[in-house]
Motif scaffolding. Structure first.
Motif, PDB file in Angstrom:
ATOM      1  N   SER A  50       0.828  -1.214   0.000  1.00 30.81           N
ATOM      2  CA  SER A  50       0.000   0.000   0.000  1.00 30.81           C
ATOM      3  C   SER A  50       0.862   1.263   0.000  1.00 30.81           C
TER       4      SER A  50
ATOM      5  N   LYS B 177       0.056   4.277  10.423  1.00 29.14           N
ATOM      6  CA  LYS B 177       0.186   3.001   9.718  1.00 29.14           C
ATOM      7  C   LYS B 177       1.639   2.531   9.748  1.00 29.14           C
TER       8      LYS B 177
ATOM      9  N   SER C 257       5.417  -3.845  14.633  1.00 26.97           N
ATOM     10  CA  SER C 257       5.170  -5.227  14.273  1.00 26.97           C
ATOM     11  C   SER C 257       6.449  -5.892  13.761  1.00 26.97           C
TER      12      SER C 257
ATOM     13  N   PHE D 207       8.073  -9.262  15.293  1.00 27.95           N
ATOM     14  CA  PHE D 207       8.312 -10.456  14.479  1.00 27.95           C
ATOM     15  C   PHE D 207       9.789 -10.852  14.487  1.00 27.95           C
TER      16      PHE D 207
ATOM     17  N   TYR E 141      -5.726  -2.684  -3.616  1.00 29.04           N
ATOM     18  CA  TYR E 141      -5.206  -1.632  -2.747  1.00 29.04           C
ATOM     19  C   TYR E 141      -5.788  -1.726  -1.344  1.00 29.04           C
TER      20      TYR E 141
ATOM     21  N   ALA F 108      -4.092  -4.567   0.559  1.00 23.27           N
ATOM     22  CA  ALA F 108      -2.737  -4.201   0.975  1.00 23.27           C
ATOM     23  C   ALA F 108      -2.792  -3.181   2.107  1.00 23.27           C
ATOM     24  N   GLU F 109      -3.681  -2.224   1.974  1.00 19.98           N
ATOM     25  CA  GLU F 109      -3.824  -1.152   2.958  1.00 19.98           C
ATOM     26  C   GLU F 109      -4.229  -1.719   4.330  1.00 19.98           C
TER      27      GLU F 109
ATOM     28  N   PHE G 153      -3.752  -4.817   5.514  1.00 24.32           N
ATOM     29  CA  PHE G 153      -2.638  -5.568   6.104  1.00 24.32           C
ATOM     30  C   PHE G 153      -1.563  -4.614   6.627  1.00 24.32           C
ATOM     31  N   ASP G 154      -1.192  -3.632   5.827  1.00 26.30           N
ATOM     32  CA  ASP G 154      -0.149  -2.693   6.255  1.00 26.30           C
ATOM     33  C   ASP G 154      -0.579  -1.895   7.491  1.00 26.30           C
ATOM     34  N   ARG G 155      -1.831  -1.477   7.493  1.00 27.98           N
ATOM     35  CA  ARG G 155      -2.333  -0.650   8.591  1.00 27.98           C
ATOM     36  C   ARG G 155      -2.226  -1.336   9.941  1.00 27.98           C
TER      37      ARG G 155
ATOM     38  N   GLY H 185      -0.038  -3.785  10.589  1.00 28.66           N
ATOM     39  CA  GLY H 185       1.288  -4.402  10.756  1.00 28.66           C
ATOM     40  C   GLY H 185       1.288  -5.888  10.447  1.00 28.66           C
ATOM     41  N   ALA H 186       0.368  -6.321   9.599  1.00 28.35           N
ATOM     42  CA  ALA H 186       0.300  -7.743   9.254  1.00 28.35           C
ATOM     43  C   ALA H 186       1.133  -8.004   8.001  1.00 28.35           C
ATOM     44  N   TYR H 187       1.595  -9.227   7.858  1.00 28.96           N
ATOM     45  CA  TYR H 187       2.323  -9.625   6.651  1.00 28.96           C
ATOM     46  C   TYR H 187       1.539 -10.713   5.960  1.00 28.96           C
TER      47      TYR H 187
ATOM     48  N   CYS I 103       0.186 -11.998  11.869  1.00 32.41           N
ATOM     49  CA  CYS I 103      -0.246 -10.735  12.453  1.00 32.41           C
ATOM     50  C   CYS I 103      -0.116 -10.692  13.961  1.00 32.41           C
TER      51      CYS I 103
END
Lengths: 413, 428
Positions: free
Chosen positions: A272, A340, A347, A351, B82, B85-86, B88-90, B92-94, B110
């Motif tokens: 993103s 964000k 995170s 990790f 988008y 992705a947004e 997950f990023d928001r 902090g997840a991968y 996560c």
């Protein structure tokens, strides 16, 4: 939050112990405060070559690897601009073997001629494999001396050229060992299901008899402020044009590091992020683009590397990057966007603490930087960064005269 | 303090002869998904991975499996690429998608505290992907350009040409991608592949980390929003094609500074009675830093930065591969030394000391590969996806610990005959 205990031996060796009963293995990490920045400009690549020689036998133990493998252990090492790091893992019941092995090679090496001869060849092949026989493999060999004119970061850890490695002599090896491989120049970290008193006992038993070395003052030349943009264009037999832009920034301990890091995350961490969404997905100018920090101890680089999509003009692609950087300089980012990347930073730290080897490595790294507990302060340092600081940092870093650009282009047949 | 410690003698050590693989909790979600839960670790993190038998072997033309896998997160019924992705990023997840010859998987990593926010998106990626055309074009162009860059690397060329050399290009494990294939993948190809191979009755969810007690309730709640029916996988590829009879291939690369050398053969998988013995033999040959190939070709001769060999088990087959990159002037000499080391394994019994070391190394390696919840997660997958029970690793250690030099000698003669080995040289 990583809990740990810390003590020092009389010879100056710092020892850190982290207890984690959830894992059947122990990890041991020894970091020496020496990297390629400490090399002589005519003998580059030496710190890394030396790392290979640390496996060539020590004064009382002819082979390092064999006894370790024989008790179910495994090890490796790496060198970078600032540090040389050795790490091993083994089943917890055999922990003393690690103390025996590591203390002996801190005590004295075997300095075998055969080992030096062979490792010169091995490292030369490593140079060929990773830097010369790969498309774009030599980009850093050109980008570093473009960005640095004085500071030893101007050569890469592998060395400026193969001949420096081929010409390394035994007397260089001995002098390097004497100067840097001393307990007072090292940090030992032990992690796993271990008992603090037992580790104290083992550290005293194996490491305390090693004499401390002379302390030295690191006196590296400071890189003068860049006042004019630098450009280098090379053409090679590669299929894709790649642009590299390197901007000078702060060192690792500076608080500016944290706003710079968040800035790089806003630009390119995750799908993103701005550069990926706008330049890869929307405008389709690049097939891949990344912004990252070199993270060096001394003043480092903020680097942007983009692989340009086939058929796209290099100037158009570069202008699009510059345009994005101008936007972030002129327009304050949203609080929301900043949050964000802060969560992402938190995170990523959590990790990185998911296994015992990483935790011990992190503790050793921060102790060499100044204090192991710095790792527990990282998240706070990111949290306090404001929108204004990000914008200010962008304006400090993204100036044309602060930039070195390497155009790595496809040779037109 | 005692300054006169004996540094010549190794301190006492104990070999590892037993291993505990933590038992997962096995259950089914209300929609039929098989779930394997592993509650382990010190950090407040969770990993959720869906594994389907939808690997490269199942595609009818190249790239379809991997593109289907990669495109799952590129747009779903209610979220754009988008937005996914947004989200997950928001938090902090991968997110990662992975594919091998047999299995395709998607994984979410996560922070436990944000699972509620990201799980619905992850579930929709699995259950209602759309494979939008525009995103497919981006992926195709990008992958094609990366592929062309890789054709400049001797190692990548070797990776590309080795499977068809040992399996034959009609075998599901021997398919080879061509530059022209990238523009031939269509939206319908992906849609069909997804319907045929994802969300089948053998699809499995692996979950590990420091788990919340309510995790199952959360999963049931989230997945019940989708109308899925898990059917049996009806299409099996044909694994019966014989190996290629061709045993040699050379690809010349002008200006190469190093040659990639791969020597190997089609072998067998974990179900074969000789599999564990071959792992021990392979370790001696090239499976660790102290191996014979590494000792000879790197540590004695300095021809290479590294050489290794491995035995890989796939679900329906397996292979042996010895791999290295050497300075071009050493290509011939390296091949000679590789065959010399194999010959020695066939003619001379392996010594007790070396064998003991190898046994300890292998068991230690197994223990070391269980560092942290996500590492144990991988070990568990390797057992469950092959339908073994939890005692698999204990049996593995038992067999490794008791194998004799004579058995290894027999295996070297049965499985490593020079005439059966294929040779691939990329470079000069």
């Amino acid at each position: 939050m990583i809990k740990f205990d810390k003590f020092s031996l009389d010879n100056g060796l710092r020892v850190i112990v982290h207890q984690d009963s959830s894992t059947p293995i122990v990890a041991i990490n020894i970091i020496y405060d020496v990297g390629s920045r400490d090399e002589n400009p005519d003998k580059t690549g030496f710190a890394h070559l030396f790392e290979h020689l640390m496996f060539g036998g020590s004064v009382n133990i002819p082979k390092y690897d064999e006894p370790l493998q024989n008790v179910g252990g495994e090890n490796n090492a790496f060198t970078n601009n600032d540090i040389t790091n050795y790490y091993l893992t083994l089943p917890k019941q055999n922990i003393e073997i690690a103390f025996w092995l590591e203390s002996d090679r801190m005590l004295d090496l075997a300095f075998s001629k055969k080992s030096l001869d062979v490792q010169r060849n091995v490292v030369s092949e490593e140079f060929r494999q990773n830097y010369l026989n790969q498309p774009y493999g030599d980009a850093w060999l050109m980008l570093k001396p473009l960005a640095y004119k004085v500071h030893p970061y101007r050569w890469p850890t592998i060395g400026k050229e193969i001949s420096h490695i081929e010409n390394a002599e035994m007397e260089d090896v001995r002098a390097f060992y004497k100067k840097y491989y001393n307990p007072n120049n090292a940090v030992l970290v032990v992690g796993g299901d271990v008992d603090l008193e037992n580790i104290k006992h083992l550290a005293e038993k194996w490491f305390a008899p090693i004499p401390g070395g002379e302390s030295f003052v690191r006196n590296l030349p400071k890189e003068p402020i860049q006042t004019k943009e630098r450009k280098l264009k090379v053409e090679r037999d590669v299929p894709t044009n790649v642009i590299h832009k390197a901007y000078h920034m702060s060192g690792r301990l500076d608080l500016d590091y944290y706003s710079s890091d968040l800035l790089s995350d806003i630009l390119s961490n995750g799908d993103s992020s701005r550069l990926y969404q706008k330049l890869v997905k929307d405008q389709k100018l690049f097939i891949e683009i990344n912004a990252f920090l070199t993270g060096d101890f001394d003043e480092g680089l903020f680097v942007i590397i983009g692989k340009i999509a086939n058929g796209i003009n290099v100037k158009v692609a570069e202008d699009a990057i510059i345009n994005e950087l101008e936007i972030i300089c002129k327009e304050a980012i949203d609080e929301d966007e900043l949050n964000k990347v802060k969560i992402k930073a938190e995170s990523s730290l959590i990790f990185s603490e998911v296994n015992i080897l990483n935790k011990t490595m992190n503790l050793a790294y921060f102790e060499i930087l100044g204090d192991a507990n710095l790792i527990n302060l990282e998240i706070e340092k990111y949290k306090i960064i404001s929108v204004d600081q990000i914008q200010k940092m962008a304006n400090t870093i993204f100036r044309e005269e602060n930039c070195s650009t390497l155009y790595y282009l496809s040779k037109q047949e | 303090m005692d300054l006169t410690i004996d540094r010549k003698t190794q301190p006492d050590s104990r070999p590892i002869r037993s291993i505990d693989l933590m038992e997962p909790e096995n259950l089914k979600l209300t929609n039929g998904f098989q779930v394997h839960l592993l509650n382990l670790g010190t950090q407040d993190l969770v990993k959720i991975e869906l594994v389907c038998e939808a690997g490269l072997a199942y595609q009818s033309k190249t790239l379809i499996s991997s593109f289907t896998n990669k495109m799952l997160a590129e747009g779903t019924k209610s979220f754009s690429a988008y937005e996914i992705a947004e989200t997950f990023d928001r938090y902090g997840a991968y997110y990662s998608s992975n594919i091998d010859k047999d299995f395709a998987s998607v994984a979410l990593y996560c922070l436990t505290k944000y699972l509620d926010q990201v799980l619905p998106v992850f579930a929709e990626i699995i259950c209602e992907p759309l494979f939008p055309e525009n995103e497919l074009q981006v992926l195709a162009n990008k992958s094609k350009q990366e592929f062309i860059i890789n054709l400049k690397k001797v190692k990548s060329l070797a990776q590309l040409y080795f499977p068809p050399l040992i399996f034959g290009n009609r075998h599901p494990y021997g398919q080879m991608t061509d530059v022209d294939d990238f523009n031939k993948v269509t939206h319908d190809d992906l849609r069909t592949f997804y319907q045929n191979f994802y969300l089948k009755s053998d699809s499995k969810l692996f979950i590990s980390g420091k788990l919340d007690k309510k995790i199952i309730k959360k999963l049931n709640h989230t997945f019940s929003q989708f109308n899925i029916k898990l059917n049996a996988n009806a299409i099996m590829p044909d694994f019966s094609f014989n190996a290629n009879t061709e045993k040699y291939k050379q690809i010349k690369v002008k200006d190469a500074l190093q040659s990639a050398i791969w020597v190997g053969k089609k072998l067998f998988n974990k179900f074969h009675p000789d599999f564990i013995g071959m792992q021990v033999l392979n370790t001696a040959l090239g499976g660790y830093f102290g191996s014979r190939l590494m000792t000879n070709i790197r540590e004695d001769k300095g021809f290479t930065y590294g050489i290794g060999s491995s035995i890989v088990s796939q679900k329906y087959d397996g292979y042996l591969a010895i791999q290295t990159e050497v300075g071009t002037k050493h290509t011939e000499a390296t091949l000679t030394e590789i065959y010399k080391e194999i010959k020695i394994l066939q003619t001379k019994l392996i010594g007790t000391e070396e064998l003991e070391l190898i046994k300890n190394f292998i068991t230690g390696q197994l223990i070391r590969s269980m560092d942290g919840p996500f590492a144990v997660h991988e070990k568990l997958k390797a057992v469950i996806l092959y339908n073994f029970d939890m005692q698999y690793y204990q049996r593995y250690i038992d067999e490794v610990s008791t194998i004799s030099p004579e058995t290894l000698n027999r295996l070297a003669n049965e499985h490593l005959q020079k005439s059966s080995l294929a040779e691939l040289i990329v470079g000069k």
